[in-house]
Scaffold this motif. Structure first.
Motif: not given
Lengths: 430, 430
Positions: B239, B313-314, B317-318, B320-322, B325, B327-329
């Motif tokens: 990190y 950027s909001q 950021t969401l 990039i986190r997904g 993890l 979580q995005i496909s």
């Protein structure tokens, strides 16, 4: 016969761990979550809910009817109820508590006294405890009976339940049955204070070479333990939280939060940033006359602002890391500032030359080149100065520099950049 | 007699752990490091060097004379040499290797085959290994003799050294001496593959409820183990690396790197950002005539750019986190885009109204208000679209979106924002 259907959502499979199921559920649009939830094996459901982020969990629990809720809370232990309590209606929490055995309820009530950022709230109770006058045979008997995970140590307590020492299980091998445990006790073992923050707890684990640490309350009473696995999870959440906060988002933010709620939350951050943007506009507005005369200045404004912003955020990031590591103090702040100003000076001059020549050539005006070159030098120097001072001051004011440092820094470099650039322009070019 | 001297640098104390001494040394300007180093107890020096970041460590080692180097490498184990090797001259590494006992040298050579991001490079060798046909008495004998930290398990190997299973030490209590260990073996124990990345290893520890995992090579041979403490350290570094990379900095960057070297490194990132700033300038340059006629447009440019950048950027950021993890496909990208566009639409309209009225009032011109309101709506919608698509595309191209996502996104929102705003301005206001 080919089907042009939308791709189906991934499904829950038997081999998935609760945290993987939780991630999967969070990745689904809200309509699809209920359907997927129905596939989750009943015996895994509580664990999955515990692993989910608050917001996504709440989205599922909202659809539970009273029978489903009743089933959910039929057999919770203290740690699980602590995790779920904020997502459950208060009367449901009360029912869950009423059904717990007395010992678990006591654990719950003790943990619930600590706030969300304190270690005491998250202790687990799967630890092996013996009176401090026990002998090796008592320890071996206990170990044969109970086997919680991560049992590197047995914990000794005095008659009032105060933490009295640690004995490593491996030290028991080959010891005579009647040996008092106290003689095998390890020194240099700092228990964690329950009131300390989660961040401090993860730090303790980076030093301590143990898989679990005892947690004590103010009076030294042994509350439970914290495991290294939890430390790993908390560290993960901490950094994720920092990342999200830097964009004005909440760590618990649901990927598929309802549009209205998401919009409302993000609006705040947009509003704060709008104020800083208007400040920059106001600075530009001071030079309307100049801009009308020399329109090239308007064209080049983003270059001045961007170079200051980037140079400043490099220094800012370095200092934020140093602050987080505890490496920045009154002793080294001046040498650090000197070094950053030197780096800024060098890069300022370098890029001032490049940008100056490009601008002079672009607008066939040596004056424009000179003005932007000077503005770049000044703005990069100011960026270095603010990159050091802004986070240090925020830290002094107990405001997290990782959250607001970047907004403040960019405001400074924007306003200073525009004023210097347009100011020099109106001096030399009109 | 008061002294107005500069504050003294903090000093090394006996109670400090090697990692705390390392942080302290890193926090000192280079001139002060050598002095502080002299205070570090000789027996702690190797450990302190191992804990330091590469660059700061190299700054110290550069001043070592051959005698000091000789002393340093007189008694290194494989893991320590692996950590220090890149900071030492090659001939010194060879001497250190020649002085090692054969077993350590073998460990070193096996670890050195793996690259910097592979688990195999960082295994430790403090594990208890027994042949798979051993009995309880063999295990107990071994445990009485050797006691490495984190010995939750004993590892079984076959005759060729291949990993064959795990036995928990606590399972040994109360078992008859002659019982074959294989009967106490635990199932569901996945060894880590040495070629897997450090990030995958830390993930494995978030699932596995153990304090150390066995690491095997391609042929299943037991190379060593990885502990949860290492996982915690690696997660921390991961990190920190991401945070630094987002400002174009290196994780190993020394707080007091020499000015020339620091400047050179940061220049690259400034150069990349300069190109994007010139792109924005070029977009503005297309409307020089309009700007000259309606100078209010120049004044308001930062507002349009800033609102697009922040909203984008909001979302970024969401996402990039997904992505991080998993979580995005393909399955949820469309619903996600719809949701982000709706949030963007709502906030776009809200802030367009606010900004439109402020601008109309400020410049006493309803036209200006209308133009900026429309530009804000369009730019925030484009920001939502790019906030989703930019990181997803970067991930497809195997480029880390945490590193370059933000630069690309801001370039898009700047250029689109300026073109739409000034384009509408030249249509309606000139």
């Amino acid at each position: 016969d080919e089907e042009a259907d939308a791709p189906l959502y991934p499904e829950v499979s038997d081999s998935m761990e609760p945290d993987q199921v939780a991630l999967l559920l969070e990745s689904l649009p809200r309509e699809a979550r209920a359907e997927c939830w129905a596939q989750v094996p009943v015996e895994q459901r509580v664990d999955v809910l515990v692993e989910m982020r608050t917001e996504a969990r709440a989205s599922l629990l909202r659809d539970f009817d009273s029978q489903a809720l009743d089933q959910l809370i039929s057999d919770l232990d203290a740690e699980t109820l602590i995790e779920l309590a904020e997502s459950l209606p208060e009367d449901v929490v009360d029912i869950a508590l009423a059904r717990m055995d007395e010992r678990q309820r006591e654990h719950y009530e003790r943990s619930a006294q600590y706030d969300e950022n304190a270690i005491g709230r998250y202790v687990d109770h799967q630890l092996l405890i013996l009176p401090q006058n026990s002998r090796v045979r008592d320890a071996v008997r206990l170990l044969r009976r109970e086997t919680p995970l991560f049992t590197q140590h047995l914990w000794l307590v005095d008659r009032t339940g105060r933490y009295a020492g640690a004995v490593e299980t491996r030290a028991l091998f080959g010891q005579p049955d009647h040996l008092p445990l106290i003689e095998l006790e390890e020194d240099e073992f700092e228990p964690l204070q329950a009131t300390r923050s989660l961040r401090e707890a993860t730090e303790a684990f980076e030093h301590a070479e143990v898989s679990a640490l005892p947690v004590v309350d103010d009076s030294g009473r042994l509350l439970g333990r914290m495991t290294q696995t939890l430390a790993l999870e908390l560290l993960h959440e901490h950094y994720e939280g920092q990342l999200m906060a830097s964009a004005g988002l909440d760590e618990e933010e649901d990927l598929f939060a309802p549009v209205m709620r998401s919009s409302r939350r993000r609006a705040t951050w947009l509003g704060i940033n709008l104020l800083t943007a208007f400040l920059a506009s106001w600075a530009i507005g001071l030079f309307e006359g100049t801009l009308q005369e020399v329109v090239a200045l308007a064209v080049l404004m983003p270059v001045v602002a961007s170079m200051g912003g980037i140079a400043g955020s490099q220094t800012l990031t370095l200092i934020i890391r140093g602050l987080a590591l505890g490496q920045i103090s009154a002793a080294n702040i001046m040498p650090l500032l000197r070094k950053e100003l030197s780096v800024g000076g060098l890069n300022g001059v370098l890029w001032a030359l490049v940008i100056g020549f490009v601008a002079a050539y672009w607008f066939s005006s040596p004056g424009i080149g000179l003005v932007i070159a000077l503005a770049i030098v000044v703005n990069i120097a100011v960026a270095a100065l603010s990159g050091v001072m802004v986070p240090v001051l925020l830290e002094k004011l107990k405001i997290d520099p990782a959250l607001s440092g970047s907004v403040i820094l960019t405001t400074v470099t924007d306003v200073v950049g525009f004023v210097v650039f347009l100011g020099l322009g109106s001096l030399f070019l009109t």
